[in-house]
Design a protein around this motif. Structure first.
Motif, mmCIF file in Angstrom:
data_model
loop_
_atom_site.group_PDB
_atom_site.id
_atom_site.type_symbol
_atom_site.label_atom_id
_atom_site.label_comp_id
_atom_site.label_asym_id
_atom_site.label_seq_id
_atom_site.Cartn_x
_atom_site.Cartn_y
_atom_site.Cartn_z
ATOM 1 N N GLN A 33 23.590 13.905 34.165
ATOM 2 C CA GLN A 33 22.254 13.679 33.643
ATOM 3 C C GLN A 33 21.346 13.065 34.705
ATOM 4 N N GLU A 34 21.866 12.203 35.545
ATOM 5 C CA GLU A 34 21.047 11.483 36.517
ATOM 6 C C GLU A 34 20.623 12.376 37.682
ATOM 7 N N PHE A 35 21.555 13.162 38.219
ATOM 8 C CA PHE A 35 21.276 13.889 39.438
ATOM 9 C C PHE A 35 20.922 15.353 39.226
ATOM 10 N N TYR A 36 21.280 15.932 38.095
ATOM 11 C CA TYR A 36 21.069 17.352 37.902
ATOM 12 C C TYR A 36 20.173 17.630 36.703
ATOM 13 N N LYS A 37 19.290 16.701 36.394
ATOM 14 C CA LYS A 37 18.433 16.847 35.226
ATOM 15 C C LYS A 37 17.393 17.937 35.476
ATOM 16 N N ASN A 38 17.284 18.877 34.580
ATOM 17 C CA ASN A 38 16.352 19.989 34.714
ATOM 18 C C ASN A 38 15.096 19.727 33.896
ATOM 19 N N GLU A 39 13.959 19.620 34.589
ATOM 20 C CA GLU A 39 12.680 19.391 33.928
ATOM 21 C C GLU A 39 11.643 20.342 34.522
ATOM 22 N N ILE A 40 10.667 20.693 33.721
ATOM 23 C CA ILE A 40 9.623 21.619 34.157
ATOM 24 C C ILE A 40 8.370 20.837 34.534
ATOM 25 N N GLY A 41 7.864 21.115 35.731
ATOM 26 C CA GLY A 41 6.599 20.564 36.192
ATOM 27 C C GLY A 41 5.729 21.679 36.737
ATOM 28 N N LEU A 42 4.448 21.395 36.959
ATOM 29 C CA LEU A 42 3.526 22.389 37.487
ATOM 30 C C LEU A 42 3.352 22.191 38.986
ATOM 31 N N LEU A 43 3.456 23.262 39.740
ATOM 32 C CA LEU A 43 3.402 23.186 41.194
ATOM 33 C C LEU A 43 2.044 22.677 41.660
ATOM 34 N N SER A 44 2.054 21.600 42.459
ATOM 35 C CA SER A 44 0.830 21.024 43.000
ATOM 36 C C SER A 44 1.184 20.235 44.249
ATOM 37 N N SER A 74 19.109 19.935 40.996
ATOM 38 C CA SER A 74 19.795 20.584 42.106
ATOM 39 C C SER A 74 20.706 21.707 41.652
ATOM 40 N N GLN A 75 20.781 21.926 40.357
ATOM 41 C CA GLN A 75 21.559 23.050 39.834
ATOM 42 C C GLN A 75 20.709 23.853 38.873
ATOM 43 N N ARG A 76 20.773 25.163 38.967
ATOM 44 C CA ARG A 76 20.051 26.040 38.055
ATOM 45 C C ARG A 76 20.740 26.043 36.683
ATOM 46 N N VAL A 77 19.957 26.311 35.661
ATOM 47 C CA VAL A 77 20.505 26.357 34.307
ATOM 48 C C VAL A 77 20.830 27.809 33.943
ATOM 49 N N ASN A 78 21.729 27.979 33.005
ATOM 50 C CA ASN A 78 22.151 29.323 32.610
ATOM 51 C C ASN A 78 21.439 29.803 31.348
ATOM 52 N N LYS A 79 20.244 29.274 31.119
ATOM 53 C CA LYS A 79 19.439 29.718 29.987
ATOM 54 C C LYS A 79 17.971 29.722 30.397
ATOM 55 N N ASP A 80 17.146 30.474 29.680
ATOM 56 C CA ASP A 80 15.711 30.496 29.942
ATOM 57 C C ASP A 80 15.082 29.161 29.557
ATOM 58 N N MET A 81 14.100 28.726 30.357
ATOM 59 C CA MET A 81 13.350 27.502 30.072
ATOM 60 C C MET A 81 11.891 27.894 29.827
ATOM 61 N N HIS A 82 11.343 27.478 28.686
ATOM 62 C CA HIS A 82 10.011 27.888 28.295
ATOM 63 C C HIS A 82 9.021 26.726 28.441
ATOM 64 N N PHE A 83 7.780 27.087 28.798
ATOM 65 C CA PHE A 83 6.737 26.054 28.873
ATOM 66 C C PHE A 83 5.402 26.659 28.446
ATOM 67 N N GLY A 123 4.768 30.456 29.624
ATOM 68 C CA GLY A 123 5.552 31.094 30.666
ATOM 69 C C GLY A 123 7.026 30.790 30.467
ATOM 70 N N VAL A 124 7.874 31.479 31.237
ATOM 71 C CA VAL A 124 9.317 31.278 31.131
ATOM 72 C C VAL A 124 9.922 31.250 32.519
ATOM 73 N N ILE A 125 10.823 30.319 32.720
ATOM 74 C CA ILE A 125 11.629 30.281 33.927
ATOM 75 C C ILE A 125 12.978 30.873 33.557
ATOM 76 N N LYS A 126 13.251 32.051 34.078
ATOM 77 C CA LYS A 126 14.454 32.776 33.705
ATOM 78 C C LYS A 126 15.712 32.027 34.123
ATOM 79 N N ALA A 127 16.782 32.247 33.378
ATOM 80 C CA ALA A 127 18.067 31.628 33.685
ATOM 81 C C ALA A 127 18.453 31.908 35.134
ATOM 82 N N GLY A 128 18.824 30.845 35.851
ATOM 83 C CA GLY A 128 19.242 30.987 37.239
ATOM 84 C C GLY A 128 18.103 30.978 38.229
ATOM 85 N N GLU A 129 16.843 30.931 37.759
ATOM 86 C CA GLU A 129 15.697 30.920 38.659
ATOM 87 C C GLU A 129 15.033 29.553 38.670
ATOM 88 N N GLY A 130 14.067 29.379 39.601
ATOM 89 C CA GLY A 130 13.447 28.068 39.756
ATOM 90 C C GLY A 130 11.980 28.007 39.411
#
Length: 338
Positions: A33-44, A74-83, A123-130
């Motif tokens: 949870q501490e080092f591989y937490k996957n969160e969505i932010g907007l590129l800026s 630091s690790q990709r997720v194996n599911k789609d992430m929606h925002f 938008g969607v970040i596809k599984a395995g993508e960044g």
């Protein structure tokens, strides 16, 4: 003072106990949870959270910029992430306050709804993508002033999105556009060569040579704006008045029937200036062309070049000024089409 030395077996036992405690503590701690937490932010970029890397070309059929969703970890997720995003103005207000304080004459503008549309707000970040993209279609860009800053401000809607990086929840997108001759993102300077300005009045002095440069601003697919002759700007607070009174527009037209390596140029007023296009001269044929300069050793340099002939005045009671202008901008390599 007496010193006590632990027997080897006792020291070994203590080491095992301590190591076991540490190992147990590590097992209980959620490193995942501490080092591989996957969160969505907007590129800026930067503290102002600005995305200023996208430029649309007015020659393209569609003018599109993107809201870019970034997935941290630091690790990709194996599911789609929606925002999902929504319009905001908090960063926009902060941008003007930080850069211009109370000087409203210099404030940036939120892009008018008449100048863009968004088919989707999600938008969607596809599984395995960044990354995932939300397109914004720009339109009516020829109604914008190249002297102003235009921004779009969006933020992620937490209630309709997966895990959100609140430190990267918002973005300001700067709107830049360009044509084949100039850009609003970079300063499009052309260097004067063999250029002179003469006052058309009895008793006036000899023509004045111009040896500096002139900046061009895109106005449409095939037109640019520039200062006429030897005019200059005053302080920025008076710049708009100067721009309106002293600028001309060059419209780059079809191929010259007498010269298939150049395009004809029409010279027109921008706002209040009076300008008259004068007949073509051998050195100033009212054209735009791409030229090649041969250098010693077989090398070449390539330029975008305007050669124009006109007269103008900024005051109806003033004498006309005749301009014979040749100005050019170096390009990295020769382009086959004009």
């Amino acid at each position: 003072m007496k010193r006590y030395r632990l027997h080897g077996s006792v020291a070994s036992l203590l080491l095992v106990i301590v190591s076991g405690a540490l190992f147990s503590s590590c097992n209980n701690y959620d490193f995942e949870q501490e080092f591989y937490k996957n969160e969505i932010g907007l590129l800026s970029m930067g503290e102002m959270m600005v995305n200023d890397r996208q430029v649309v070309n007015l020659n393209d059929e569609e003018h599109i910029v993107y809201i870019i969703g970034n997935l941290s970890g630091s690790q990709r997720v194996n599911k789609d992430m929606h925002f999902t995003v929504m319009a905001d103005d908090s960063l926009f207000i902060r941008y003007n306050k930080t850069n211009y304080d109370v000087d409203e004459t210099r404030f940036a503008h939120l892009l008018s709804p008449e100048c863009y549309e968004m088919p989707e707000m999600s938008g969607v970040i596809k599984a395995g993508e960044g990354q995932g993209l939300i397109p914004i279609k720009l339109k009516n860009l020829d109604t914008l002033s190249p002297d102003s800053t235009y921004l779009l401000n969006f933020k992620i809607d937490e209630s309709a999105s997966d895990a959100v990086n609140r430190r990267k929840q918002s973005v300001l997108i700067k709107i830049f556009y360009e044509n084949d001759f100039a850009s609003t993102k970079v300063k499009s300077e052309y260097t004067y060569r063999n250029t002179e300005v003469a006052i058309l009045a009895e008793g006036s002095s000899a023509a004045r040579k111009l040896s500096s440069s002139v900046q061009l601003f895109p106005m449409g697919v095939s037109s640019v704006r520039m200062l006429a002759g030897d005019e200059t700007y005053k302080d920025y607070k008076e710049a708009l008045e100067d721009i309106n009174a002293k600028s001309i527009v060059l419209e780059i037209g079809d191929m010259d029937p007498k010269d298939d390596s150049s395009r004809k140029v029409s010279i027109k007023p921008y706002k209040t200036i009076e300008v008259v296009q004068l007949p073509a001269l051998p050195k100033y044929p009212n054209t735009y062309r791409l030229v090649e300069d041969k250098l010693p050793g077989g090398r070449s340099e390539y330029y975008k070049e305007f050669r124009i002939h006109y007269k103008y005045r900024t005051d109806p009671n003033a004498a006309w000024k005749e301009v014979k202008a040749n100005f050019r901008q170096r390009v990295e390599k020769y382009a086959d089409k004009l």
